[in-house]
Design a protein around this motif. Structure first.
Motif, mmCIF file in Angstrom:
data_model
loop_
_atom_site.group_PDB
_atom_site.id
_atom_site.type_symbol
_atom_site.label_atom_id
_atom_site.label_comp_id
_atom_site.label_asym_id
_atom_site.label_seq_id
_atom_site.Cartn_x
_atom_site.Cartn_y
_atom_site.Cartn_z
ATOM 1 N N MET A 1 0.947 -1.303 0.059
ATOM 2 C CA MET A 1 -0.045 -0.286 -0.221
ATOM 3 C C MET A 1 0.986 1.424 0.037
ATOM 4 S SD MET A 1 -2.967 1.472 2.848
ATOM 5 C CE MET A 1 -3.339 -0.326 3.212
ATOM 6 N N THR A 2 0.801 1.978 -0.751
ATOM 7 C CA THR A 2 1.390 3.282 -0.960
ATOM 8 C C THR A 2 0.348 4.625 -0.414
ATOM 9 O OG1 THR A 2 1.287 3.698 -3.329
ATOM 10 C CG2 THR A 2 3.040 2.510 -2.465
ATOM 11 N N GLN A 3 0.873 5.323 0.037
ATOM 12 C CA GLN A 3 0.045 6.394 0.760
ATOM 13 C C GLN A 3 0.352 7.687 0.644
ATOM 14 O OE1 GLN A 3 0.300 4.095 3.090
ATOM 15 N NE2 GLN A 3 -1.314 3.449 3.475
ATOM 16 N N ARG A 4 0.425 8.382 -0.847
ATOM 17 C CA ARG A 4 1.276 9.600 -1.379
ATOM 18 C C ARG A 4 0.587 11.426 -1.519
ATOM 19 N NH1 ARG A 4 3.211 5.598 -4.338
ATOM 20 N NH2 ARG A 4 5.290 5.408 -4.501
ATOM 21 N N SER A 5 1.131 11.883 -0.576
ATOM 22 C CA SER A 5 0.532 13.627 -0.394
ATOM 23 C C SER A 5 1.342 14.612 -1.232
ATOM 24 C CB SER A 5 -0.044 13.311 0.676
ATOM 25 O OG SER A 5 -0.364 14.765 0.918
ATOM 26 N N HIS A 6 1.719 15.355 -1.596
ATOM 27 C CA HIS A 6 2.382 16.559 -1.857
ATOM 28 C C HIS A 6 1.825 17.760 -0.863
ATOM 29 C CE1 HIS A 6 4.086 13.927 -5.008
ATOM 30 N NE2 HIS A 6 2.900 13.820 -5.794
ATOM 31 N N SER B 1 2.872 18.549 1.950
ATOM 32 C CA SER B 1 3.327 18.564 3.280
ATOM 33 C C SER B 1 4.785 19.617 2.306
ATOM 34 C CB SER B 1 4.109 17.516 4.076
ATOM 35 O OG SER B 1 3.227 17.044 4.438
ATOM 36 N N THR B 2 5.054 18.476 1.222
ATOM 37 C CA THR B 2 5.778 19.506 0.363
ATOM 38 C C THR B 2 5.441 20.568 0.050
ATOM 39 O OG1 THR B 2 6.293 17.045 -1.124
ATOM 40 C CG2 THR B 2 7.328 19.056 -1.603
ATOM 41 N N LEU C 1 6.403 23.180 2.720
ATOM 42 C CA LEU C 1 7.346 23.347 3.034
ATOM 43 C C LEU C 1 8.236 24.270 1.813
ATOM 44 C CD1 LEU C 1 8.649 20.615 4.609
ATOM 45 C CD2 LEU C 1 8.489 23.057 5.606
#
Lengths: 256, 271
Positions: B1-6, B8-9, B12
């Protein structure tokens, strides 16, 4: 997140880490205490300048920062990826960002803890047994503390970014090479590109040291705001890159 | 399972851009120290009128050691009053409008900040580079070693004076500005100064200084090659003809006493 943070702390602070951490602390105490105890006694009429507590803290922390950062932060993501721990964590309802935030918090707190113990515990010893008077100035002390925390977090951000791309040991090598390159770049800039504004600012971005320069600004009664802004900005930049890079890590094929 | 989110990027990155942008703006803002700076040409003109030497600060808007000097050293009251009373103060900003590579080469600057002191005649006396604390800067300003050069005329004026006094001109020929101070130290002895004051009209020519090119071209018209790659003392007649030349090589480049004997011998041979 709290449970994960505590679990990560227990993972990081294994017995070997405690022993090595203690050795680093002893190194710091030597740096702080020995010069103060071994300096020849000056007669009262000589009116020797007092030792500044802030300078002692700065010397110890600056001397140990690289070593402690490498010890705790090199390969923080790489090791987890290789060992399959990251894959295990991400099989639970946990975002990559949360995982990375926990890693960064644990590593940063660990580094700061070691540095604080190494630099501040000697102060009362020096005050009591040192041959020179110890002077404590709140502004300078605060500047050193904030500056070193900032520089530490910047190095952690860089190590975190590197560890998203490089396996464990290469992190250490690359970080050391990066430090050496910083000195060489200074030489090249001063010698050949002394009048190049863009080279100057590129060096600032690639080799960030504005937090430690901010400490110097406070000590020399200069304006520290530009140093703080640059320091925070560059730290945020490297953290942003780390949080972007963590999204690209393939966990399914990397575990053994 | 991959949980990706941008998220925070992005947050920052926005913080990074905002903070670095603000830091950049503050870095580029000029620092104020209350000194009224002239340009170098203005300062040299005023120096000729007043007889005061010129203090030149070479800096850049983005140079942090320069800003540090402005904020901590040049803004100190004692330093400000020393500079403004004893010198005509000028500033050369290397990224100012209209500054060319030729301007930078003319000043022979290799580091920022650089501080150069010129005589009222526009001859370079001494220079220093890099940030200096107030105490060291004050000592450097007040250090009078080589101050005899403050009264030396430029080459054309030296030739004119030589004609009036019926003396030869002694040109201290230096290929690079960095060799000026060690050369002045060689000539600083009391006996040497007395000999020079009574027997020659001294002046200095720095090969890298293009402002002296017109005077040099006139001298080259006399048929003799003038310059060399090493420091020399070149003795000229008032008409500009080369009479003798002493190359400051080997021991002559270091030993003031030996140089004094050589200069004395040359002066006597010319007489």
């Amino acid at each position: 997140m709290t449970k994960l943070t505590l679990a990560e702390f227990r993972r990081v602070w294994s017995l070997p880490t405690i022993i090595l951490g203690a050795l680093i602390v002893l190194m710091g105490w030597s740096i702080a205490i020995l010069p103060a105890l071994l300096v020849p006694e000056t007669p009262p009429e000589a009116q020797a300048a007092p030792l500044k507590a802030a300078m002692i803290v700065y010397q110890v922390e600056n001397g140990l920062l690289l070593l402690v950062t490498l010890f705790f932060a090199a390969g923080i993501v790489g090791y987890d990826t290789k060992s399959g721990w990251l894959r295990t964590l991400l099989s639970r309802p946990l975002t990559r960002q949360t995982y990375l935030a926990v890693k960064i918090i644990v590593v940063s707190v660990s580094i700061i803890l070691v540095l604080v113990i190494a630099s501040m515990i000697p102060l009362p010893v020096i005050a009591i047994w040192g041959k020179q008077k110890l002077e404590f100035q709140a502004t300078e002390f605060a500047a050193v503390s904030v500056g070193m925390v900032g520089q530490c977090l910047t190095y952690v951000a860089i190590c975190t970014l590197l560890s998203c791309f490089l396996p464990g040991f290469f992190n250490v090598l690359f970080f050391l090479a990066w430090q050496i390159a910083s000195g060489l770049i200074d030489f090249v800039l001063n010698r050949y590109l002394w009048d190049s504004r863009s080279a100057y600012f590129l060096k600032e971005i690639l080799f960030p040291t504005r937090f430690t320069e901010g400490i110097e600004s406070v000590m020399t009664h200069n304006n520290v705001v530009p140093d703080l802004l640059w320091g925070v900005g560059l730290m945020a930049m490297y953290f942003a890159l780390s949080f972007w890079a963590i999204n690209g890590i393939q966990v399914d094929k990397t575990s053994e | 399972m991959t949980q990706r989110s941008h998220k925070s990027t992005i947050v920052l990155a926005a913080l990074a851009v905002g903070a670095i942008g603000a830091g950049l703006v503050l870095d580029l803002l000029p620092a104020s120290n209350g000194i009224h700076w002239l340009t170098l040409p203005e300062a040299l003109t005023r120096a000729k009128e007043s007889g005061k030497p010129v203090f030149l600060d070479v800096s850049a808007s983005w140079c942090r050691p320069c800003k540090k000097m402005d904020q901590t050293v040049l803004s100190e009251d004692s330093i400000k009053s020393l500079l403004e009373s004893a010198f005509v103060v000028a500033r050369f900003n290397i990224d100012g409008a209209g500054v060319t590579e030729a301007d930078k080469r003319h000043l022979d600057v290799e580091k920022l900040p650089s501080f150069v002191i010129f005589t009222a005649e526009g001859l370079e006396w001494k220079r220093s580079t890099g940030y200096m604390e107030a105490r060291n800067f004050s000592s450097w300003i007040r250090d009078s070693e080589g101050a005899f050069v403050l009264s030396w005329p430029s080459l054309p004026e030296a030739l004119a004076k030589a004609g009036e006094r019926k003396l030869p001109v002694m040109v201290v020929w230096v290929p690079r500005r960095s060799l000026l101070e060690p050369t002045y130290r060689l000539l600083a002895g009391e006996s040497m100064q007395q000999l020079l004051a009574s027997s020659v009209v001294p002046t200095v020519v720095v090969a890298a200084d293009s402002s002296q090119e017109p005077a040099l071209r006139k001298l080259r018209g006399t048929g003799k090659t003038f310059g060399s790659d090493e420091r020399s003392l070149v003795f000229l007649s008032p008409e500009g003809a080369e009479l003798r030349r002493l190359r400051l090589s080997g021991m002559l480049g270091f030993d003031g006493e030996r140089l004094l004997d050589s200069v004395r011998a040359v002066v006597q041979s010319i007489e």
